[in-house]
Each structure stands twice: as C-alpha cells, then as structure tokens.
Motif scaffolding. Structure first.
Motif, PDB file in Angstrom:
ATOM      1  N   ALA A  66       0.822  -1.187   0.000  1.00 62.44           N
ATOM      2  CA  ALA A  66       0.000   0.000   0.000  1.00 62.44           C
ATOM      3  C   ALA A  66       0.870   1.257   0.000  1.00 62.44           C
ATOM      4  N   MET A  67       1.937   1.226   0.795  1.00 66.77           N
ATOM      5  CA  MET A  67       2.852   2.367   0.841  1.00 66.77           C
ATOM      6  C   MET A  67       3.476   2.615  -0.528  1.00 66.77           C
ATOM      7  N   LEU A  68       3.881   1.520  -1.114  1.00 68.18           N
ATOM      8  CA  LEU A  68       4.538   1.597  -2.408  1.00 68.18           C
ATOM      9  C   LEU A  68       3.625   2.288  -3.400  1.00 68.18           C
ATOM     10  N   ARG A  69       2.340   2.052  -3.184  1.00 67.41           N
ATOM     11  CA  ARG A  69       1.368   2.604  -4.112  1.00 67.41           C
ATOM     12  C   ARG A  69       0.931   4.001  -3.723  1.00 67.41           C
ATOM     13  N   ILE A  70       1.896   4.725  -3.176  1.00 68.23           N
ATOM     14  CA  ILE A  70       1.680   6.109  -2.831  1.00 68.23           C
ATOM     15  C   ILE A  70       0.588   6.239  -1.774  1.00 68.23           C
ATOM     16  N   ASP A  71      -0.608   5.988  -2.085  1.00 68.40           N
ATOM     17  CA  ASP A  71      -1.616   6.086  -1.040  1.00 68.40           C
ATOM     18  C   ASP A  71      -2.848   5.229  -1.310  1.00 68.40           C
ATOM     19  N   GLY A  72      -2.762   4.365  -2.251  1.00 72.84           N
ATOM     20  CA  GLY A  72      -3.927   3.530  -2.511  1.00 72.84           C
ATOM     21  C   GLY A  72      -3.435   2.312  -3.236  1.00 72.84           C
ATOM     22  N   ASN A  73      -4.300   1.541  -3.787  1.00 76.08           N
ATOM     23  CA  ASN A  73      -3.778   0.432  -4.557  1.00 76.08           C
ATOM     24  C   ASN A  73      -4.380   0.414  -5.952  1.00 76.08           C
ATOM     25  N   ASP A  74      -4.826   1.558  -6.364  1.00 72.08           N
ATOM     26  CA  ASP A  74      -5.413   1.646  -7.684  1.00 72.08           C
ATOM     27  C   ASP A  74      -4.657   2.680  -8.518  1.00 72.08           C
ATOM     28  N   PRO A  75      -3.892   2.198  -9.481  1.00 70.49           N
ATOM     29  CA  PRO A  75      -3.090   3.106 -10.301  1.00 70.49           C
ATOM     30  C   PRO A  75      -3.947   4.204 -10.911  1.00 70.49           C
ATOM     31  N   ALA A  76      -5.139   3.856 -11.302  1.00 67.12           N
ATOM     32  CA  ALA A  76      -5.984   4.843 -11.963  1.00 67.12           C
ATOM     33  C   ALA A  76      -6.219   6.047 -11.058  1.00 67.12           C
ATOM     34  N   ASP A  78      -4.332   7.059  -8.625  1.00 67.16           N
ATOM     35  CA  ASP A  78      -3.096   7.797  -8.425  1.00 67.16           C
ATOM     36  C   ASP A  78      -2.710   8.625  -9.639  1.00 67.16           C
ATOM     37  N   ALA A  79      -3.086   8.150 -10.795  1.00 70.49           N
ATOM     38  CA  ALA A  79      -2.643   8.813 -12.011  1.00 70.49           C
ATOM     39  C   ALA A  79      -3.040  10.284 -12.008  1.00 70.49           C
ATOM     40  N   GLY A  80      -4.215  10.566 -11.540  1.00 68.26           N
ATOM     41  CA  GLY A  80      -4.664  11.943 -11.464  1.00 68.26           C
ATOM     42  C   GLY A  80      -3.692  12.791 -10.671  1.00 68.26           C
ATOM     43  N   LYS A  81      -3.325  12.323  -9.508  1.00 66.51           N
ATOM     44  CA  LYS A  81      -2.383  13.046  -8.657  1.00 66.51           C
ATOM     45  C   LYS A  81      -1.102  13.370  -9.402  1.00 66.51           C
ATOM     46  N   PHE A  82      -0.560  12.345 -10.071  1.00 66.10           N
ATOM     47  CA  PHE A  82       0.699  12.553 -10.768  1.00 66.10           C
ATOM     48  C   PHE A  82       0.555  13.543 -11.906  1.00 66.10           C
ATOM     49  N   ALA A  83      -0.581  13.459 -12.582  1.00 65.70           N
ATOM     50  CA  ALA A  83      -0.797  14.344 -13.716  1.00 65.70           C
ATOM     51  C   ALA A  83      -0.718  15.790 -13.249  1.00 65.70           C
ATOM     52  N   ALA A  84      -1.285  16.036 -12.081  1.00 65.15           N
ATOM     53  CA  ALA A  84      -1.349  17.397 -11.582  1.00 65.15           C
ATOM     54  C   ALA A  84      -0.001  17.895 -11.071  1.00 65.15           C
ATOM     55  N   VAL A  85       0.800  16.972 -10.577  1.00 67.78           N
ATOM     56  CA  VAL A  85       2.001  17.339  -9.839  1.00 67.78           C
ATOM     57  C   VAL A  85       3.117  17.862 -10.756  1.00 67.78           C
ATOM     58  N   SER A  86       3.900  18.762 -10.208  1.00 65.15           N
ATOM     59  CA  SER A  86       5.014  19.321 -10.983  1.00 65.15           C
ATOM     60  C   SER A  86       6.209  18.385 -10.934  1.00 65.15           C
ATOM     61  N   GLU A  87       7.218  18.692 -11.714  1.00 66.79           N
ATOM     62  CA  GLU A  87       8.439  17.893 -11.670  1.00 66.79           C
ATOM     63  C   GLU A  87       9.019  17.928 -10.263  1.00 66.79           C
ATOM     64  N   ASP A  88       9.064  19.093  -9.682  1.00 69.82           N
ATOM     65  CA  ASP A  88       9.579  19.199  -8.312  1.00 69.82           C
ATOM     66  C   ASP A  88       8.746  18.352  -7.362  1.00 69.82           C
ATOM     67  N   GLY A  89       7.449  18.376  -7.572  1.00 69.19           N
ATOM     68  CA  GLY A  89       6.562  17.590  -6.721  1.00 69.19           C
ATOM     69  C   GLY A  89       6.866  16.114  -6.842  1.00 69.19           C
ATOM     70  N   LEU A  90       7.122  15.700  -8.045  1.00 67.09           N
ATOM     71  CA  LEU A  90       7.435  14.298  -8.290  1.00 67.09           C
ATOM     72  C   LEU A  90       8.717  13.909  -7.558  1.00 67.09           C
ATOM     73  N   VAL A  91       9.705  14.774  -7.667  1.00 64.59           N
ATOM     74  CA  VAL A  91      10.977  14.521  -6.994  1.00 64.59           C
ATOM     75  C   VAL A  91      10.758  14.416  -5.495  1.00 64.59           C
ATOM     76  N   GLU A  92      10.055  15.376  -4.982  1.00 62.24           N
ATOM     77  CA  GLU A  92       9.726  15.419  -3.559  1.00 62.24           C
ATOM     78  C   GLU A  92       9.102  14.100  -3.101  1.00 62.24           C
ATOM     79  N   MET A  93       8.143  13.677  -3.880  1.00 62.70           N
ATOM     80  CA  MET A  93       7.407  12.447  -3.603  1.00 62.70           C
ATOM     81  C   MET A  93       8.337  11.230  -3.637  1.00 62.70           C
ATOM     82  N   GLY A  94       9.114  11.147  -4.698  1.00 62.09           N
ATOM     83  CA  GLY A  94      10.034  10.023  -4.862  1.00 62.09           C
ATOM     84  C   GLY A  94      11.042   9.974  -3.732  1.00 62.09           C
ATOM     85  N   VAL A  95      11.598  11.114  -3.402  1.00 61.74           N
ATOM     86  CA  VAL A  95      12.622  11.145  -2.363  1.00 61.74           C
ATOM     87  C   VAL A  95      12.040  10.743  -1.015  1.00 61.74           C
ATOM     88  N   SER A  96      10.835  11.214  -0.727  1.00 58.84           N
ATOM     89  CA  SER A  96      10.323  10.886   0.606  1.00 58.84           C
ATOM     90  C   SER A  96       9.938   9.413   0.695  1.00 58.84           C
TER      91      SER A  96
END
Lengths: 207, 207
Positions: A66-76, A78-96
């Motif tokens: 579940a953790m691996l899946r950011i916050d849920g277990n449905d890629p669909a 999560d995809a929305g979240k990623f679409a909205a997020v900036s490159e910096d946001g993505l980095v932030e997310m990945g690093v944490s």
DNA sequence: ATTAATAGCTAATTCCAATTAGCCAAGGAG
DNA sequence: CTCCTTGGCTAATTGGAATTAGCTATTAAT
C-alpha cells in the motif's frame, strides 16, 4: 510484556544484520533481556522464530505494498495526482518514499534479511522477486500506462518505463543499505534520476 | 591434482549457494573427492578457504572489469565502436554480455557469494558496491560522455544516463540469479530496455 | 486460599561440526 | 636403497551452540 513480539523484533534485527545461521539464540535472548532457555517458552525452536518472522512478513506485505502505491492500490486513482504534480513535486514524492523505505526499521530489515537468505529456499527467492520487483513494476506499469493514455507522458511501453524508473531507485536503495554513510550523495543521484526521467518522457521539448 | 584449486572451486560453489555458515567442511571435501581432515593439508581452516576465495576474487577482478568494458579499459577507444554500431548491434552486444555474466560460473558464483555475505563485513559491502555499481557506472559514464560529445547521443548528464542504463540490466541479472527459469522472459525485457534506451537518447525523432 | 498456568532462571544434556592426532602409501632426491 | 615430503585416511578431541530438565516466582481463576 509481549515478550513474544519483542523476540521477533530482536531476531529480525539480528537476522537481517548477520543472517540466520550466524545468530545465536543467546544473542536474541540477550537483546530481549532474558536468557536463552526462556525463549523456548515462546517458540519451539530457533527455526520457528524464523518462520514466524516470515509469516509476519507475508502478512505485513499488503501494508508495505500500500505504501509503495503512494496512497492507494489503484493506479488509476493515483494517475490523477501525478498528472497534476510538478516535476519538483514528483521529486519530492520520490525522495520521501525512498527515505521511508530506507529508514523504516521493519521494511529495511525485511529487505536485508530476504537479500541475505534469498538463495536458501526457492520460496524466499520468489517472495523477494515478487515483493521488490514484479509487484512494483506491475503497479508502476499501470500508472505509466494511465499517464500515457492521458497524454501526460509519452512512451510506448509502460512496462519498460517502469523498469527504467524503478531499477535505478532500487539500486540506490540497496547501496544505502550497504553503505549508509553514502545516503546524502546517493539521494542527489536519486533526485537527478527522477528529474531526468520526467523530462525524458514528458514529450519532445528538450530542455 | 591441484587439489588446492579444486577446493577453492568447490567451496566457492557451495558458499554462493548456501552462504559461508551453512556449508560444512565435510561437504566441500566430498565435492572434491576427499575427506574433511585432508582439507587441512591445504588450508589451515575453513576461514582460510574463504579468505583465499576473496583474494582470488580481488585478483580476478581486473579480468572481470575488462570484460565489462567490452574489450578494453578505455572508454574513448570503445566509443568509436558504439558510434558505428546499429541499434540491433547494440542489443546484440548487450544481450551477449548479459548472458556471459549470467552463465559464467566464476562470475555468477562471486556475485551470489558477495550478495549473501555483503552485510557481514563492511569490506565486503564496499567491494560489492565498487564491483557491481561504482566501477560499472564510472566506466559507462565515460562512454556516454564520449558519445554525447560526438553527437551520437543526446543527454545532459552522463552519470545519470549510466545509472539508467545499468540499473535495469543489473536488476534483470539478479532476477535470473534467483529464478533461472525466467531467463527467456527477462531477456526479452533486457532487449526492449536497450532498444528503448538507445531510441530515447538518440535525439528527438520520436518513433 | 489453593491451584494452575505462565514465564523466567540455572544447570544439564546433546549433538554436531571443526579441527587435531597419528598412521600410511607414493614418489622424488640424495 | 633410504629418507623425507606430500597428501590421503580413520579415529579422537574439542568446543560451541541449541535444546531439555527441573526449579521458582508471579499472577489469575476457581
């Protein structure tokens, strides 16, 4: 109280550091604060302790997944979240997420223990691959497929994208497991990797 | 004859499969075709056998490194070869190198043994990282830098390129170590990865 | 209040695997 | 031919680590 749990924790720590065969039951006991024979009031044998850890590992896997899946277990979802997020946001997310996997005691010890014991038993080998590769890739594939469909990213094969995204991260993680003093340096690489990956698959605008 | 060498081979095989602590000297002896006490005519102790293997490993590292470096140890020299080669040629090259590392007994056993023993000793951890990550990355960085300078590839950070090229390959390799029956399937992924990587960094022509 | 279960301890016990002792055959060097 | 080194063997020895025995204090239930 709950000595039984304390035994598992102590054993897991030791097994992950030195491997099953190099740990004496007396060491486990000492870590718990009791004498070796008392362990046998809780577990029938050293092997049983190991098995109990494995059970624990399997049970808690859903939690980790579940953790691996950011916050849920449905890629669909999560995809929305990623679409909205900036490159910096993505980095932030990945690093944490990286930091979590690296420092969370439970997660790290499971990973190390599996690493060290993986060749003893085909079942462990399969568990290892499933947990750290196949499941991660299959989730990420779904995610990337979604993002490609949305036109957020551009790529032909989501599975390969997932491999190219995940493998470097996993490699950096295991390097930190081996040489924790390199964490800072390697975190920089992680960040650059994510940034570069995002840029690369963003589309054609080079820069 | 050269029992001494046979002992090292037998021990390496066993250590790589089960880890140092799970191997009995009697097993090693049996594999060699002698009895346990006779081993002591050649090595002072079980530990000494392990140490001798480590020595061997370090000595032979140059040899392995040379292989890793395609055919030399100078990225500049190799860059020309890569520049000339087609995408198919690159794949061909990558796959055969992969196969070599996967199947060469010596190489594979070293890798497995280091994997399993990596946390016992910081020296082993460092050796592991150097051998399978840092050196590979530093060589490949040089190579990619060269290819970028030539205009053959387009990329900003050769080190990240190297990480993104190498990590997936290494991940697939370790998966095959764990589950050899998946080799065929994973080789396909390897091929796709290389192809995609080449395309990606080739320039801007998307398709 | 007695009993029974729980969880700890020390002191055996047991087992097993590394290593040592001590013997012997082969073969090369003098 | 004899000697000495080499490398093998069987039969101890040793040491260490898991497990068992059997005792005791605490606590919860009857």
């Amino acid at each position: 109280m709950d000595t039984k749990k304390k035994i598992l924790d102590a054993a897991l720590t030791l097994f992950s550091e030195k491997g099953y065969a190099n740990v004496f039951v007396a060491e486990i006991a000492e870590k718990v604060g009791i004498r070796a024979p008392s362990l046998y009031k809780h577990y029938k044998s050293k092997r049983m302790i190991f098995d109990a850890i494995l059970e624990e590992m399997k049970r808690s896997y859903d939690g980790q997944a579940a953790m691996l899946r950011i916050d849920g277990n449905d890629p669909a979802a999560d995809a929305g979240k990623f679409a909205a997020v900036s490159e910096d946001g993505l980095v932030e997310m990945g690093v944490s997420l990286f930091r979590f996997f690296l420092h969370d005691g439970y997660t790290q010890k499971f990973r190390k223990m599996l690493t060290v014991e993986q060749f003893h038993d085909p079942e462990l080998a399969a568990l290892f691959t499933r947990q750290y590769v196949d499941d991660a890739l299959s989730y990420q594939s779904g995610l990337f497929a979604m993002l490609c469909a949305n036109g957020v990213l551009k790529g032909e094969d989501p599975q390969i994208m997932a491999l190219q995204f995940h493998a470097p991260i996993y490699m950096l993680l295991t390097m930190c497991d081996r040489e924790p003093e390199r964490e800072a340096e390697l975190t920089v690489l992680l960040e650059q990797h994510i940034r570069q990956f995002a840029k690369m698959y963003k589309g054609d605008e080079n820069r």
